[in-house]
Scaffold this motif. Structure first.
Motif, PDB file in Angstrom:
ATOM      1  N   LYS A 166       0.483   1.607  -6.756  1.00 15.49           N
ATOM      2  CA  LYS A 166      -0.544   0.279  -7.701  1.00 15.49           C
ATOM      3  C   LYS A 166      -1.653   1.648  -8.193  1.00 15.49           C
ATOM      4  O   LYS A 166      -1.866   1.704  -9.311  1.00 15.49           O
ATOM      5  CB  LYS A 166      -0.929  -0.510  -6.910  1.00 15.49           C
ATOM      6  N   THR A 167      -2.422   2.183  -8.019  1.00 13.81           N
ATOM      7  CA  THR A 167      -3.560   2.817  -8.293  1.00 13.81           C
ATOM      8  C   THR A 167      -3.242   4.243  -9.484  1.00 13.81           C
ATOM      9  O   THR A 167      -3.534   4.008 -10.855  1.00 13.81           O
ATOM     10  CB  THR A 167      -4.714   3.488  -7.452  1.00 13.81           C
ATOM     11  N   TYR A 168      -1.640   4.886  -8.255  1.00 17.33           N
ATOM     12  CA  TYR A 168      -1.772   5.651 -10.010  1.00 17.33           C
ATOM     13  C   TYR A 168      -0.958   4.792 -10.891  1.00 17.33           C
ATOM     14  O   TYR A 168      -1.197   5.797 -12.192  1.00 17.33           O
ATOM     15  CB  TYR A 168      -0.442   6.426  -9.244  1.00 17.33           C
ATOM     16  N   THR A 169      -0.417   4.000 -10.949  1.00 14.39           N
ATOM     17  CA  THR A 169       0.321   3.158 -12.286  1.00 14.39           C
ATOM     18  C   THR A 169      -1.189   2.295 -13.620  1.00 14.39           C
ATOM     19  O   THR A 169      -1.471   3.068 -14.577  1.00 14.39           O
ATOM     20  CB  THR A 169       0.860   2.015 -11.920  1.00 14.39           C
ATOM     21  N   THR A 181       1.063  -0.854  -0.399  1.00 16.07           N
ATOM     22  CA  THR A 181      -0.133  -0.254   0.028  1.00 16.07           C
ATOM     23  C   THR A 181       0.348   1.721  -0.240  1.00 16.07           C
ATOM     24  O   THR A 181       1.879   1.122   0.686  1.00 16.07           O
ATOM     25  CB  THR A 181      -1.014  -0.292   1.185  1.00 16.07           C
ATOM     26  N   GLY A 182       0.567   1.732  -1.233  1.00 14.38           N
ATOM     27  CA  GLY A 182       1.438   3.257  -0.935  1.00 14.38           C
ATOM     28  C   GLY A 182       2.288   3.479  -2.018  1.00 14.38           C
ATOM     29  O   GLY A 182       3.244   4.327  -1.997  1.00 14.38           O
ATOM     30  N   SER A 183       2.554   2.422  -3.304  1.00 12.71           N
ATOM     31  CA  SER A 183       3.842   2.116  -3.048  1.00 12.71           C
ATOM     32  C   SER A 183       3.624   2.476  -4.989  1.00 12.71           C
ATOM     33  O   SER A 183       4.596   2.849  -5.977  1.00 12.71           O
ATOM     34  CB  SER A 183       3.817   0.336  -3.418  1.00 12.71           C
TER      35      SER A 183
HETATM   36  P1  ADP Z   1      -1.314   1.748  -3.741  1.00 13.44           P
HETATM   37  O1  ADP Z   1      -2.568   2.364  -4.472  1.00 13.44           O
HETATM   38  O2  ADP Z   1       0.144   1.063  -3.977  1.00 13.44           O
HETATM   39  O3  ADP Z   1      -1.413   2.103  -2.635  1.00 13.44           O
HETATM   40  P2  ADP Z   1      -0.865   5.188  -4.345  1.00 13.44           P
HETATM   41  O4  ADP Z   1      -0.643   4.221  -6.059  1.00 13.44           O
HETATM   42  O5  ADP Z   1      -2.683   5.175  -3.732  1.00 13.44           O
HETATM   43  O6  ADP Z   1      -0.774   3.395  -3.998  1.00 13.44           O
HETATM   44  O7  ADP Z   1       0.107   6.105  -4.565  1.00 13.44           O
HETATM   45  C1  ADP Z   1       0.949   6.751  -3.151  1.00 13.44           C
HETATM   46  C2  ADP Z   1       0.732   7.950  -3.434  1.00 13.44           C
HETATM   47  O8  ADP Z   1       2.158   8.071  -4.273  1.00 13.44           O
HETATM   48  C3  ADP Z   1      -0.265   8.705  -3.578  1.00 13.44           C
HETATM   49  O9  ADP Z   1       0.081  10.307  -4.026  1.00 13.44           O
HETATM   50  C4  ADP Z   1       0.415   8.452  -5.277  1.00 13.44           C
HETATM   51  O10 ADP Z   1      -0.379  10.057  -5.620  1.00 13.44           O
HETATM   52  C5  ADP Z   1       2.081   8.769  -5.403  1.00 13.44           C
HETATM   53  N1  ADP Z   1       2.474   7.717  -6.037  1.00 13.44           N
HETATM   54  C6  ADP Z   1       2.498   7.153  -6.522  1.00 13.44           C
HETATM   55  N2  ADP Z   1       3.222   6.393  -7.504  1.00 13.44           N
HETATM   56  C7  ADP Z   1       3.484   7.615  -8.413  1.00 13.44           C
HETATM   57  C8  ADP Z   1       4.986   8.428  -9.233  1.00 13.44           C
HETATM   58  N3  ADP Z   1       5.119   7.291 -10.296  1.00 13.44           N
HETATM   59  N4  ADP Z   1       5.395   9.863  -9.434  1.00 13.44           N
HETATM   60  C9  ADP Z   1       4.418  10.463  -8.704  1.00 13.44           C
HETATM   61  N5  ADP Z   1       3.586  10.524  -7.884  1.00 13.44           N
HETATM   62  C10 ADP Z   1       3.764   9.097  -6.961  1.00 13.44           C
END
Ligand code: ADP
Ligand code: MG
Length: 334
Positions: free
Chosen positions: A90-93, A86-88
């Protein structure tokens, strides 16, 4: 040369501003031209693709997803999944969330794929396309239809039809005509994902979300002919549950059982992917039946299907253990 069934990418996100503020150190670096990730002093891993803090959403899309979209339109199934704690990132990608409010450059995989698909459709007037979407969540090994919360979990079942296609009986499939329609279904599914749960982040980090685009295509001139002449294929976009370990979060009781069920899905997926990558795989049993996630993806992992796993990593040294675990998981998948 034989196609590699699963390609593995690693994406290391930048430090977040709050991490910079708290003086987190970076413990991961890339050797870009060797596709290597080095974590700590001496753990070196090599993958099909590696993306660092300066990699853009466009770059990740172009390298990992464009070829899958091309095979989708050629009639093959495709799957991309995002793995990581969590926080890595995934959802952003994957780009499943908050699409309307995200700047176009920052948009992730799903909106880009949708746009490209409808662009492809608009350029092929000789083909009739039918596009449908569905959006399912797996939480504690139960399926929820994010496009229709009225549907009881008891009424959704995974079946395999006579041709070996996986079908989710009872889940809504919406036929769509344009990209905007897909985006609004996706957004409404996201809202559903968070509804009815007290702690939304808790919930979404513990569930797998599977957004699926199915297409049927047929030459226009032959459209009057029997329906079975159409080519069907689908693309799954999977935002997996957080991979963080149970022990570290110190969960007990109900929470603990939940974590076991969630991690069993990730474990099963790891086993399936690893078996697919086995050079002797023709004789090896692929354990698809071990979890809901692998049963759903069965016809879209291995065989003629194209799959990309994107392992997301935090660069912070505070996340060293989880990042190392994620890299080991990804390494098994090669
Ligand atoms: P997960 O879905 O794995 O829990 P998120 O996608 O929510 O993680 O990402 C956690 C935070 O990091 C979010 O605020 C997101 O915008 C930021 N973030 C993630 N990947 C990147 C990236 N490649 N560049 C900039 N910000 C990112
Ligand atoms: Mg997420």
């Amino acid at each position: 040369m034989e196609e590699i069934p699963v390609k593995v990418a690693v994406r290391v996100r930048p430090l977040l501003s709050k991490e910079i503020l708290h003086n987190h150190q970076v413990c991961v670096r890339l050797v870009q031209n060797a596709n290597q990730v080095i974590i700590g002093k001496d753990h070196v891993f090599t993958f099909d693709f590696v993306f660092g803090k300066n990699s853009t959403q466009e770059e990740v899309y172009a390298v990992c997803i464009k070829p899958l979209l091309a095979s989708l339109t050629e009639g093959y199934n495709a799957t991309v999944f995002a793995y990581g704690q969590t926080g890595s990132g995934k959802t952003y990608t994957i780009g499943g969330d908050h699409i309307a409010s995200v700047a176009v450059d920052e948009r992730g995989i799903i909106p880009r794929a949708i746009q490209e698909l409808f662009h492809h459709i608009s350029e092929h007037h000789n083909i009739n396309f039918r596009v449908k979407v569905s959006y399912i969540e797996i939480y504690k090994e139960e399926l929820r239809d994010l496009l229709d919360l009225e549907t009881s979990v008891k009424d959704i079942h995974i079946r395999e039809d006579e041709k070996g296609n996986t079908v989710i009986v009872g889940a809504k499939e919406f036929q769509v005509e344009c990209a905007d329609e897909v985006i609004s279904l996706l957004e409404s599914g996201n809202a559903a994902r968070h509804r009815g749960t007290t702690q939304m982040n808790e919930h979404s980090s513990r569930s797998h979300a599977i957004f699926t685009i199915s297409i049927h295509q047929k030459q226009s001139a032959e459209y009057q002919n029997a329906a079975q002449d159409s080519i069907a294929s689908k693309f799954h976009f999977v935002d997996l549950a957080g991979s963080e370990r149970v022990a570290k979060t110190g969960n007990t009781g109900e929470r603990f059982k939940e974590s076991i069920k969630i991690n069993s899905g990730l474990f099963a997926l790891g086993n399936v992917i690893s078996a697919l990558g086995d050079p002797k795989r023709k004789s090896v049993h692929i354990p698809y039946r071990d979890a809901k996630i692998t049963r759903i993806l069965k016809d879209s992992l291995g065989g003629n299907a194209k799959t990309v796993m994107i392992t997301c990593i935090s660069p912070s040294s505070l996340d060293f253990d989880e990042s190392l675990n994620s890299l080991k998981y990804a390494n098994r998948a090669k």
